[in-house]
Design an enzyme around this catalytic site. Structure first.
Site, short mmCIF file in Angstrom:
data_model
loop_
_atom_site.label_atom_id
_atom_site.label_comp_id
_atom_site.label_asym_id
_atom_site.label_seq_id
_atom_site.Cartn_x
_atom_site.Cartn_y
_atom_site.Cartn_z
N CYS A 152 0.90 -1.18 0.00
CA CYS A 152 0.00 0.00 0.00
C CYS A 152 0.92 1.20 0.00
CB CYS A 152 -0.89 -0.01 1.23
SG CYS A 152 -2.19 -1.25 1.16
N ALA A 170 1.37 4.21 -2.04
CA ALA A 170 1.23 5.61 -2.45
C ALA A 170 0.88 6.52 -1.26
CB ALA A 170 0.14 5.71 -3.51
N GLY A 176 4.11 7.21 -1.40
CA GLY A 176 5.50 6.80 -1.51
C GLY A 176 6.45 7.27 -0.43
N LYS A 224 7.09 5.95 2.39
CA LYS A 224 7.89 4.83 2.92
C LYS A 224 8.63 4.10 1.81
CE LYS A 224 4.88 4.70 6.83
NZ LYS A 224 3.81 5.57 6.22
N ASP A 246 -5.61 -3.72 -6.74
CA ASP A 246 -5.98 -4.07 -5.38
C ASP A 246 -5.02 -5.15 -4.89
OD1 ASP A 246 -7.19 -5.18 -3.10
OD2 ASP A 246 -9.17 -4.58 -3.78
N CYS A 264 -1.23 4.18 11.08
CA CYS A 264 -1.13 5.40 11.89
C CYS A 264 -2.40 5.56 12.71
CB CYS A 264 -0.85 6.63 11.03
SG CYS A 264 -2.16 7.01 9.86
C1 LIG Z 1 -1.65 4.68 4.70
S1 LIG Z 1 -1.77 4.93 3.01
C2 LIG Z 1 -0.17 4.50 2.44
C3 LIG Z 1 0.87 5.56 2.68
C4 LIG Z 1 2.21 5.22 2.06
N1 LIG Z 1 2.69 3.92 2.48
C5 LIG Z 1 3.25 6.25 2.38
O1 LIG Z 1 4.04 6.07 3.30
O2 LIG Z 1 3.26 7.28 1.68
C6 LIG Z 1 -2.71 3.58 2.50
C7 LIG Z 1 -2.76 3.36 1.01
O3 LIG Z 1 -3.44 2.12 0.78
C8 LIG Z 1 -4.08 2.20 -0.47
N2 LIG Z 1 -5.06 1.11 -0.50
C9 LIG Z 1 -6.23 1.00 0.16
N3 LIG Z 1 -6.80 -0.19 -0.09
C10 LIG Z 1 -5.97 -0.85 -0.92
C11 LIG Z 1 -6.00 -2.14 -1.54
N4 LIG Z 1 -7.02 -2.97 -1.34
N5 LIG Z 1 -4.97 -2.49 -2.34
C12 LIG Z 1 -3.95 -1.64 -2.55
N6 LIG Z 1 -3.86 -0.42 -2.00
C13 LIG Z 1 -4.86 -0.03 -1.19
C14 LIG Z 1 -4.62 3.60 -0.53
O4 LIG Z 1 -4.79 4.00 -1.86
C15 LIG Z 1 -3.50 4.39 0.18
O5 LIG Z 1 -2.63 4.95 -0.76
#
Ligand SMILES: C[S@@+](CC[C@H](N)C(=O)[O-])C[C@H]1O[C@@H](n2cnc3c(N)ncnc32)[C@H](O)[C@@H]1O
Length: 449
Positions: free
Chosen positions: A262, A264, A266, A268, A313, A383
């Protein structure tokens, strides 16, 4: 239009129609040119009135004959703005707060109610002169803290289930502060010392963050972040210190295959690439294409080459046939650890949304863990501070996946500063002075073990 209070009122009107507070504020800011001090006042009034909504409503309930929710919506917003200034903005003289609020009422369709607005605000001033706390509060501790610090009861209850009364109150106070900004230095382009010097020359004060080796906290106001020295050169990223800890817990090594499930926008993923010296294969997966575009931009600015993108997903990626030495699942969550960053988040989340998120998180960890090689490592992070999204998800996962075990941190500073006896790391904002976070590292047994 250049009156910050009128612009704040317009933005609050949008918020009450359902807009996110930051979106409504940015929209309002884009339409006007304001001096910096008025921009700051406008931001404070919008975020403050949204954040303190429950407390301000309780004051209206106490001081007016009609309850806050029976008042016309716009009048309620005007009263919020006035009461917010009187209660929380010591720099604004009480007379200015009253007069500008009465003026707002007059100019926005309530000229017949200026006497009421004036009377209510002056009644508050009189009470505040007489009493240390003008607000009447119930005995029940959950309701009392909820009204006093402006949180829904269910969030107070989640905290009281884990902390005593004093700590819960400290946490409430912490979450009502203006958030700080931390930078994460990119050691592939510069050093923390070089960034400190460059920022100091630009008149920006910084300080290091204990137990977070590449973090610099900005002190005071900075103006637009993109204008700070080193942004275009890719010297640093904006990332809270606690989010930086996640990369250290994952502990990626040069040459490995790492999957960020997950990823975006980015924050991390780019940290992982920096820790690997940009050598290896990093798969950044996310289901939101627009957020992945941001990730690409960030990687380019930081001059990182090792990141590849996979849109979809992560619970169902049939064509994804890579197996990782390490996998990060930075799961979508209710964000209860970062409520100070999003003024309206406390009113948007509910116990039901937490429940839905915990189902999604459980599905994500169970599916993505299959992408990890035997002997490999998975870090689960959120978080939020809600146990159903953290301890609960991990306990269920471990109970159903006997080949996985908790694997304590490699870095000593993580172990000593943040670890819990159960083996996971929990950052409590009021203790560590950074965003609330939960993270745990798990290891999959080798086939031979
Ligand atoms: C907490 S944010 C991630 C932040 C990112 N790791 C960072 O440090 O910048 C959670 C992310 O999970 C993605 N997301 C939610 N459900 C998802 C799924 N089923 N599969 C893939 N990505 C998913 C969202 O689009 C979102 O970008």
């Amino acid at each position: 239009m250049t009156n910050p209070r009128q612009i704040a009122f317009n933005a609050l009107r949008d918020v009450h129609k359902g807009a996110y507070a930051d979106v409504a504020l940015n929209r309002a800011l884009q339409k006007v040119t304001l001096p910096n001090h008025d921009r700051r006042l406008l931001t404070e009034l919008v975020y403050g009135s949204v954040r303190r909504q429950r407390t301000l409503d309780a004051l209206i309930d106490q001081l007016a004959t009609k309850k806050s929710h029976q008042q016309p919506k716009d009048l309620r917003s005007i009263l919020h703005l006035g009461l917010y200034q009187l209660r929380y903005q010591e720099r604004i003289p009480a007379s200015a707060a009253v007069n500008t609020t009465v003026q707002l009422a007059k100019e926005n369709g309530f000229s017949g109610l200026t006497g009421f607005v004036n009377g209510l605000l002056r009644q508050y001033i009189r009470l505040a002169e007489k009493l240390p706390e003008p607000l009447k509060l119930p005995e029940n501790p959950v309701e009392r803290l909820g009204i006093l610090h402006s949180f829904p009861d269910w969030i107070i209850q989640v905290w009281l289930d884990q902390l005593d009364l004093v700590e819960t109150e400290n946490l409430c106070d912490w979450m009502n502060q203006t958030p700080t900004i931390d930078l994460r230095i990119n050691p592939l382009r510069t050093s923390i010392e070089e960034v400190e010097t460059a920022l100091e020359s630009a008149g920006i004060l910084t300080r290091r963050v204990n137990n977070c080796p590449q973090a610099l906290r900005l002190i005071g106001s900075t103006g637009a972040i993109q204008n700070l020295p080193g942004f275009n050169e890719g010297w640093w990223s904006v990332q809270d210190a606690s989010a930086q800890l996640v990369g250290y817990l994952l502990h990626p090594q040069a040459g490995e295959v790492v999957i960020d499930a997950c990823a975006a926008p980015g924050g991390k993923t780019t940290h992982i690439a920096e820790l690997m010296g940009d050598e290896g294969e990093i798969w950044a997966c996310d289901r939101t294409a627009s957020r992945l575009r941001k990730l690409k931009e960030n990687a380019q600015r930081l001059h990182l080459q090792s990141i590849q993108i996979c849109t979809g997903d992560s619970r169902n990626l049939p064509q994804f046939n890579h197996r990782g030495d390490r996998l990060l699942l930075d799961a979508p969550c209710s964000g209860l650890g970062t409520l100070h960053r999003h003024a309206d988040a406390r009113w948007r989340q509910t116990l039901e949304s937490v429940q839905e998120l915990s189902i999604l998180q459980t599905e994500l960890i169970s599916q993505t863990s299959q992408f990890v090689k035997p002997g490999g490592v998975l870090v689960y992070a959120t978080c939020t501070l809600h146990p159903a999204e953290n301890e609960g998800v991990i306990s269920t996962f471990l109970a159903n996946h006997p080949q996985w075990q908790i694997y304590p941190p490699s870095a000593d500073f993580l172990d000593s500063a943040y670890s819990t006896p159960q083996g996971w790391l929990k950052v409590w904002p009021h203790r560590q002075n950074m965003d609330g976070f939960f993270m745990v590292r798990l290891r999959k047994t080798n086939d031979s073990e």
